[in-house]
Design a protein around this motif. Structure first.
Motif, PDB file in Angstrom:
ATOM      1  N   GLY A  94      -2.806  -0.790  -2.324  1.00 43.35           N
ATOM      2  CA  GLY A  94      -2.308  -0.555  -1.078  1.00 43.35           C
ATOM      3  C   GLY A  94      -1.866  -1.355  -0.087  1.00 43.35           C
ATOM      4  N   VAL A  95      -1.345  -0.656   0.634  1.00 43.01           N
ATOM      5  CA  VAL A  95      -0.958  -1.775   2.119  1.00 43.01           C
ATOM      6  C   VAL A  95      -1.786  -0.918   3.465  1.00 43.01           C
ATOM      7  CG1 VAL A  95       1.514  -2.154   3.143  1.00 43.01           C
ATOM      8  CG2 VAL A  95       1.588  -1.636   0.448  1.00 43.01           C
ATOM      9  N   TRP A  96      -2.019  -2.022   3.732  1.00 46.20           N
ATOM     10  CA  TRP A  96      -3.243  -1.750   4.664  1.00 46.20           C
ATOM     11  C   TRP A  96      -3.570  -3.277   4.829  1.00 46.20           C
ATOM     12  CZ3 TRP A  96      -8.436  -2.194   3.809  1.00 46.20           C
ATOM     13  CH2 TRP A  96      -9.618  -2.725   2.857  1.00 46.20           C
ATOM     14  N   THR A 122       0.658   5.146   2.990  1.00 48.88           N
ATOM     15  CA  THR A 122       0.006   4.608   1.578  1.00 48.88           C
ATOM     16  C   THR A 122      -0.847   5.300   1.987  1.00 48.88           C
ATOM     17  OG1 THR A 122      -0.404   2.190   2.935  1.00 48.88           O
ATOM     18  CG2 THR A 122      -2.129   2.831   1.302  1.00 48.88           C
ATOM     19  N   GLY A 166       1.508  -5.938   0.642  1.00 49.88           N
ATOM     20  CA  GLY A 166       2.497  -5.080  -0.138  1.00 49.88           C
ATOM     21  C   GLY A 166       3.991  -6.518  -0.869  1.00 49.88           C
ATOM     22  N   ARG A 184       9.974  -0.708   3.459  1.00 44.23           N
ATOM     23  CA  ARG A 184       9.241   0.716   3.652  1.00 44.23           C
ATOM     24  C   ARG A 184      10.289   1.361   4.705  1.00 44.23           C
ATOM     25  NH1 ARG A 184       3.048   1.533   4.647  1.00 44.23           N
ATOM     26  NH2 ARG A 184       2.968   1.652   2.483  1.00 44.23           N
TER      27      ARG A 184
END
Length: 735
Positions: A173-175, A196, A700, A734
């Motif tokens: 994930g993107v975090w 996310t 990401g 995004r």
């Protein structure tokens, strides 16, 4: 036997009434998140909970031990705070420790903080202190996302499906997360963008499922905020999580799309009949598009897909008459992969029956099959979980262009139960194969799960039309457990998009576990397993049987040992090819296996894993010995060296097949990694190397440099066979 089994199970089933279950759910802990004003600066993600916002929110505490003393308060306090703004959910963790100098943190690289337990696949921590946060945004009590870190701020994320039926550690994930060692212990700040996560669109306040687990590694102490009971609870039991309240006015981006293009440059050098030749340089463009169609329902598109950055498979030696099974590692197939789970997975064996196995797409025995493109629609729609997948591959090797299609739906029933259906279709200009079925999972009590499926297959041309089914139960308490099941696979069953280890069988299995915890010799517990299986053809003719015992003590220090003895029998109805020049004739043979596993504690800087076995092998013997040493001198460097010895002696010929492995990982930081994997396969007399450099230049988005080389597959081990180099860059936007 049936009466005795019912006598064991019925009190547990009848003892948990709906009212009791509701009371247990109501007793789950809860914490309230605080909404922050929109705008930058409220939380600076640096691992220190120094901002005023952290002090104005409710604290989740009261963690209890699952190990070593079930239900006792944690020996070290843990405090969890949650705040959010218009874009991001922030989780702050203060892991207090009265002896902070003894906190263990040797991992810096991404995706190494946790792993899947080797026997049953449950999420466990590796060798460090750590904290993991579980979120169930749809509050469906089944599926969750997991974010974890250690005192170094190493990132780990995963997906949990159907209460741990699948623990997908390859999802990314993107975090971001940061952690710091402090005089009080250590602390961490998680920043998880709402984009996310997938969650319901609602104007009212939402409640999510939440759980937090902490590992105090020097004590091998596992503590949880909720679900700390050993009686079939734990982090993977999403239905036993606590509650996160106070979520209002969550963002709903208008477009909510992600575009991830890539650029790849590479080349290949290989040996053919004319000598060493260079292929034409490769320049490749492609990418992925992710779009949230409705709340919780995500559409993924991929074009000219490439997986050059994926680590090569671990070498395996196959001395059986069945196919080897390798895990999926390709990004496109990983997110929400658990939705497409249908069938039965084995323990220490390939899956007996899977209706869908994504490695059947784009991978051939001779190499990679180009993927022209694909589309996937997955997520939640009301009380349903749905998954649709369609991929088109190009012509390659002896395979024509092929269309692969999958449809999956699961309907929630009650707390954590479901019924579902699945359909797969593989189609070329030369023919088709279609398979489909229905499955269910039912929890009549918190410690008892009953599940099963029925499936049918159909194929163009003669053969391939048959069916399969399975029904199984699993009951687990702290001190004992029992599982039993029966699997049937028809002789003509063919699932081209799935994985079937063995057709034409009716297989009955049972397992009883006893877990005493004697307070002697530093022991934490002793697992005793009594196992048996009986396999026949559908017409009742015996094929295999096996029964035996395994005894596995585990010490408080973290060391463990397992000794097992499983005598058995096997029957071959037809000849099979063990190697290119050794053939095993039909007949009846003694079977079974006798061996051991031994592992030193994961909290040690030098760790040793050993296993060995002896077994009757087609009127001969098979001896396996394997060892691995892992060294972590500091958080940047990790080395693992392993060697497996396999020696088979039969009246029909002897086979010596060894595997040697050297794995080196160097983490320059939490975003820059270098990994090398060197493997030797003695059966093929082949030496291979895979070197991967990964720079996460923004969340990401990655830069990969990958080098591969193979020697010895054609002549001697030092003779060059082929090498390749790839540079690939991705960029996530995004919208």
């Amino acid at each position: 036997m049936r009466r005795r089994l019912l006598g064991l199970l019925l009190p547990a089933v009848l003892g948990t009434s709906p009212r009791t279950a509701d009371a247990q759910a109501d007793a789950r802990p809860s914490v309230r998140a605080v909404r922050l004003p929109d705008g930058a600066g409220a939380i600076q993600v640096d691992g220190i909970l120094s901002e005023p916002a952290w002090q104005s929110t409710q604290v989740a505490t009261g963690f209890r031990q699952r190990e070593p003393l079930e239900g006792e308060p944690a020996t070290e306090a843990t405090e969890v705070r949650i705040v959010y703004d218009g874009t991001t959910l922030y989780v702050g963790v203060l892991a207090r420790d009265r002896d902070p100098d003894r906190v263990i943190s040797r991992i810096l690289q991404r995706d190494r903080v946790m792993l899947a337990e080797q026997f049953f696949g449950e999420p466990i921590f590796a060798g460090d202190d750590g904290v993991a946060v579980l979120l169930d945004p749809f509050h469906d009590h089944r599926n969750a996302v997991l974010f974890a870190t250690n005192p170094n701020g190493a990132e780990f994320d995963a997906l949990i499906t159907d209460e741990g039926r699948e623990f997908n550690i390859d999802w990314r994930g993107v975090w971001e997360v940061r952690a710091q060692r402090t005089p009080e212990g250590w602390s961490a700040e998680f920043a998880i963008p709402f984009r996310t996560l997938r969650f319901p669109a609602a104007s009212i306040e939402q409640t999510w499922g939440l759980n937090v687990v902490r590992m105090i590694r020097r004590k091998n102490e596992e503590v949880l905020w909720s679900a700390w009971s050993r009686s079939n609870e734990g982090l993977q039991r999403v239905s036993r999580a606590g509650h996160l309240e106070g979520l209002v006015d969550l963002p709903r981006p208008g477009l909510n799309a992600e575009v991830k293009p890539y650029l790849l440059v590479g080349g290949l050098q290989e040996v053919d009949s004319l000598g060493v030749r260079d292929s034409d340089p490769e320049l490749k463009l492609g990418g992925d598009l992710k779009f949230e169609v409705t709340s919780g329902l995500v559409l993924d598109l991929t074009l000219n897909t490439d997986f050059a950055q994926v680590e090569v498979d671990d070498e395996q030696v196959n001395l059986t008459r069945f196919s080897l099974f390798f895990p999926e590692k390709r990004d496109f197939f990983l997110e929400n992969a658990g939705i497409f789970e249908f069938g039965a997975r084995g323990v220490f064996e390939p899956p007996p029956f899977l209706l869908f196995f994504s490695r059947q797409i784009g991978i051939h025995d001779d190499g990679v099959v180009p993927m022209i493109g694909g589309v996937r629609l997955t997520g939640r729609v009301g009380g349903q979980t749905v998954g649709l997948l369609n991929v088109v591959t190009d012509q390659a090797f002896d395979q024509p262009a092929t269309n692969f299609a999958v449809a999956r739906v699961k309907r929630d029933i009650g707390g954590a139960n479901y019924v579902g259906g699945m359909l797969t279709d593989r189609r070329t200009k030369d023919g088709w194969n279609t398979a489909g079925g229905a499955d269910f999972s039912w929890w009549p009590a918190s410690a008892l799960n009953v599940q099963g499926f029925v499936a049918g297959t159909g194929t163009s041309g003669p053969g391939g039309d048959d069916w399969a089914y399975r029904v199984a139960l699993d009951y687990n308490q702290s001190t004992w457990g029992v599982s039993a099941g029966q699997l049937f696979v028809g002789p003509e069953a063919v699932a081209d998009m799935g994985f079937i280890t063995r057709e034409n069988i009716r297989r009955s299995q049972s397992l009883v576990r006893l877990t005493p915890r004697p307070p002697v010799a530093g022991l934490r517990k002793i697992d005793v397993f009594l196992n048996g299986e009986y396999i026949t053809r559908p017409d009742g003719v015996l094929q295999d049987w096996g029964a035996g015992i395994a005894v596995s003590p585990e010490w408080n220090s973290g060391e463990n040992l397992a000794l097992y003895a499983f005598p058995g029998f096997t029957r071959l109805d037809e000849e099979f090819e063990l190697t290119d020049d050794i053939f095993i004739p039909p007949g009846d043979y003694d079977g079974g296996q006798y061996g051991f596993f031994a592992n030193s504690s994961p909290n040690r800087p030098v760790r040793l894993d050993l296993n060995g076995s002896w077994q009757p092998f087609y009127d001969g013997t098979l001896v396996n010995l394997a060892s691995a040493v892992t060294v972590n001198p500091d958080p940047h460097l990790a080395l693992t060296a392993g060697y497996a010895y396999n020696d088979a002696k039969t009246p029909f010929g002897d086979v010596r097949a060894d595997i040697g492995t050297l794995r080196v990982s160097y983490a320059f930081s939490t975003r820059v990694f270098l990994n090398a994997l060197v493997q030797y396969n003695g059966l093929d007399d082949e030496l291979s190397a895979n070197i991967r450099f990964n720079f996460i230049h923004r969340p990401g988005s990655d830069l990969f440099i990958v080098l591969n080389e193979v020697r010895g597959s054609s002549q001697s081990i030092w003779d060059f066979d082929n090498r390749g180099a790839v540079v690939k860059i991705t960029y996530l936007a995004r919208l």
